[in-house]
Design a protein around this motif. Sequence first.
Motif, mmCIF file in Angstrom:
data_model
loop_
_atom_site.group_PDB
_atom_site.id
_atom_site.type_symbol
_atom_site.label_atom_id
_atom_site.label_comp_id
_atom_site.label_asym_id
_atom_site.label_seq_id
_atom_site.Cartn_x
_atom_site.Cartn_y
_atom_site.Cartn_z
ATOM 1 N N THR A 1 60.448 54.429 134.464
ATOM 2 C CA THR A 1 61.558 54.084 135.094
ATOM 3 C C THR A 1 62.566 55.494 134.643
ATOM 4 O OG1 THR A 1 61.439 52.580 132.818
ATOM 5 C CG2 THR A 1 60.510 51.821 134.963
ATOM 6 N N ARG A 2 61.906 55.772 133.506
ATOM 7 C CA ARG A 2 63.078 57.289 132.725
ATOM 8 C C ARG A 2 62.955 58.188 133.083
ATOM 9 N NH1 ARG A 2 67.073 56.447 128.059
ATOM 10 N NH2 ARG A 2 66.849 58.255 127.546
ATOM 11 N N ILE A 3 63.444 59.319 133.440
ATOM 12 C CA ILE A 3 63.112 60.622 133.074
ATOM 13 C C ILE A 3 63.705 61.727 132.854
ATOM 14 C CG2 ILE A 3 61.470 60.443 135.571
ATOM 15 C CD1 ILE A 3 63.391 61.403 137.070
ATOM 16 N N GLU A 4 63.018 63.047 132.221
ATOM 17 C CA GLU A 4 63.964 63.449 132.246
ATOM 18 C C GLU A 4 63.829 65.283 133.314
ATOM 19 O OE1 GLU A 4 63.330 64.992 128.364
ATOM 20 O OE2 GLU A 4 63.561 63.711 127.427
ATOM 21 N N ILE A 5 64.498 65.491 133.917
ATOM 22 C CA ILE A 5 64.309 67.151 134.985
ATOM 23 C C ILE A 5 64.916 67.984 133.638
ATOM 24 C CG2 ILE A 5 65.777 67.912 137.349
ATOM 25 C CD1 ILE A 5 66.506 65.000 138.040
ATOM 26 N N ALA A 6 64.200 68.983 134.039
ATOM 27 C CA ALA A 6 64.212 70.526 133.024
ATOM 28 C C ALA A 6 63.747 71.649 134.489
ATOM 29 C CB ALA A 6 63.353 70.741 132.523
ATOM 30 N N GLY A 7 65.343 72.808 134.116
ATOM 31 C CA GLY A 7 65.182 73.798 135.425
ATOM 32 C C GLY A 7 65.340 73.159 136.499
ATOM 33 N N GLY A 8 65.919 72.079 136.815
ATOM 34 C CA GLY A 8 66.825 71.477 138.362
ATOM 35 C C GLY A 8 68.556 71.373 138.366
ATOM 36 N N ASP A 9 68.537 70.395 138.676
ATOM 37 C CA ASP A 9 70.065 70.634 138.759
ATOM 38 C C ASP A 9 70.668 69.233 139.098
ATOM 39 O OD1 ASP A 9 70.476 70.071 141.468
ATOM 40 O OD2 ASP A 9 70.520 72.141 142.903
ATOM 41 N N ALA A 10 71.912 68.868 139.418
ATOM 42 C CA ALA A 10 72.218 67.194 139.497
ATOM 43 C C ALA A 10 72.175 66.808 140.421
ATOM 44 C CB ALA A 10 73.484 67.634 139.144
ATOM 45 N N TYR B 1 69.255 62.076 143.624
ATOM 46 C CA TYR B 1 67.845 61.636 144.797
ATOM 47 C C TYR B 1 66.803 61.104 143.838
ATOM 48 C CZ TYR B 1 68.325 65.546 147.825
ATOM 49 O OH TYR B 1 68.444 65.916 149.589
ATOM 50 N N PHE B 2 66.735 61.212 142.261
ATOM 51 C CA PHE B 2 66.172 60.372 141.505
ATOM 52 C C PHE B 2 66.751 59.118 140.959
ATOM 53 C CE2 PHE B 2 62.926 64.477 141.024
ATOM 54 C CZ PHE B 2 61.548 63.676 141.137
ATOM 55 N N GLU B 3 67.842 59.351 141.094
ATOM 56 C CA GLU B 3 69.081 58.305 140.339
ATOM 57 C C GLU B 3 69.163 57.378 142.147
ATOM 58 O OE1 GLU B 3 72.711 59.419 139.486
ATOM 59 O OE2 GLU B 3 72.359 59.749 137.486
ATOM 60 N N ASP B 4 68.836 57.597 143.082
ATOM 61 C CA ASP B 4 68.994 56.708 144.777
ATOM 62 C C ASP B 4 67.343 56.034 144.292
ATOM 63 O OD1 ASP B 4 71.346 57.774 144.319
ATOM 64 O OD2 ASP B 4 70.873 59.278 146.268
ATOM 65 N N ALA B 5 66.629 56.821 144.096
ATOM 66 C CA ALA B 5 65.396 55.574 143.988
ATOM 67 C C ALA B 5 64.676 55.029 142.957
ATOM 68 C CB ALA B 5 63.802 57.288 143.972
ATOM 69 N N GLY B 6 65.824 54.610 142.008
ATOM 70 C CA GLY B 6 65.927 54.006 140.770
ATOM 71 C C GLY B 6 65.361 53.974 139.827
ATOM 72 N N PHE B 7 65.473 55.404 138.960
ATOM 73 C CA PHE B 7 65.161 56.033 137.974
ATOM 74 C C PHE B 7 66.472 56.624 137.344
ATOM 75 C CE2 PHE B 7 61.678 57.547 140.399
ATOM 76 C CZ PHE B 7 60.616 57.499 140.363
ATOM 77 N N GLU B 8 65.836 56.260 135.563
ATOM 78 C CA GLU B 8 67.189 56.208 134.907
ATOM 79 C C GLU B 8 67.079 57.740 134.517
ATOM 80 O OE1 GLU B 8 68.032 55.125 130.548
ATOM 81 O OE2 GLU B 8 67.236 54.000 131.453
ATOM 82 N N ILE B 9 67.997 58.431 134.327
ATOM 83 C CA ILE B 9 67.946 59.798 134.261
ATOM 84 C C ILE B 9 68.423 59.820 132.578
ATOM 85 C CG2 ILE B 9 68.581 62.142 135.017
ATOM 86 C CD1 ILE B 9 67.260 60.423 137.078
ATOM 87 N N ALA B 10 67.517 60.623 131.888
ATOM 88 C CA ALA B 10 68.127 60.661 130.126
ATOM 89 C C ALA B 10 68.543 61.613 130.184
ATOM 90 C CB ALA B 10 66.413 60.488 130.079
ATOM 91 N N LYS B 11 67.779 63.324 130.670
ATOM 92 C CA LYS B 11 68.804 64.088 130.605
ATOM 93 C C LYS B 11 68.434 65.639 131.876
ATOM 94 C CE LYS B 11 65.891 66.832 127.185
ATOM 95 N NZ LYS B 11 66.078 67.799 126.309
ATOM 96 N N VAL B 12 69.025 66.292 132.113
ATOM 97 C CA VAL B 12 69.565 67.167 132.984
ATOM 98 C C VAL B 12 69.698 68.684 132.057
ATOM 99 C CG1 VAL B 12 70.348 68.182 135.412
ATOM 100 C CG2 VAL B 12 70.250 65.088 134.613
ATOM 101 N N GLU B 13 68.045 69.515 132.759
ATOM 102 C CA GLU B 13 68.804 70.850 131.765
ATOM 103 C C GLU B 13 68.556 71.731 133.023
ATOM 104 O OE1 GLU B 13 65.392 72.440 129.072
ATOM 105 O OE2 GLU B 13 66.315 70.227 128.066
ATOM 106 N N GLU B 14 69.864 72.313 133.111
ATOM 107 C CA GLU B 14 69.863 72.702 134.460
ATOM 108 C C GLU B 14 69.251 74.320 134.706
ATOM 109 O OE1 GLU B 14 73.077 73.218 137.042
ATOM 110 O OE2 GLU B 14 74.003 71.309 136.824
ATOM 111 N N ALA B 15 68.583 75.203 135.915
ATOM 112 C CA ALA B 15 67.906 76.182 135.440
ATOM 113 C C ALA B 15 68.837 77.194 135.566
ATOM 114 C CB ALA B 15 67.140 76.402 136.804
ATOM 115 N N ALA B 16 68.007 78.260 134.997
ATOM 116 C CA ALA B 16 69.005 79.740 134.425
ATOM 117 C C ALA B 16 69.763 80.048 136.013
ATOM 118 C CB ALA B 16 68.189 80.413 133.656
#
Length: 151
Positions: A71-80, A85-100
């Motif tokens: 229900t809660r995820i962290e995204i590493a290497g992606g972007d906002a 998309y994950f928020e729209d699917a019902g997930f809580e976003i803990a952290k987003v680490e943008e890709a270099a």
Amino acid sequence: LFKARLWQQIYNHKIDDYAAESIAYIYRDSRMIKTWSNEIVQDRGAEISASKFDSLVIRVMIAQAKAKGWTRIEIAGGDATIAKYFEDAGFEIAKVEEAAKPASSETPPLLEFAMTPAEQMRRRQEREREKRKFEAEERRRQAMMPKPRRF
């Protein structure tokens, strides 16, 4: 749909048709999925990784996260955008680490998934075994069919 049944066997969870249509091939043993855009999504237990983010990959990743009960995820290497998309699917976003950002002429590194020679040989042997099994079944079926009579 064979892929939907295979997904059910692996994850013990029904995949929605929208995500199932994104899947070109499922590698059961390694829990690796190839999408129709030729990108790889791999379930690594506590994380899901992808070679590149596109709409088909995101569909599969969302389906995998739902199947795992996350229900809660962290995204590493992606972007906002991916997080949206994950928020729209019902997930809580803990952290987003943008890709270099890559240098101007540099291409971003893709997920390197290399099978060992032993794994390649094992898969090749499995494919050959399946092919022989299919051919034997086909010959058996042909032998059981009644021959047409000529008068």
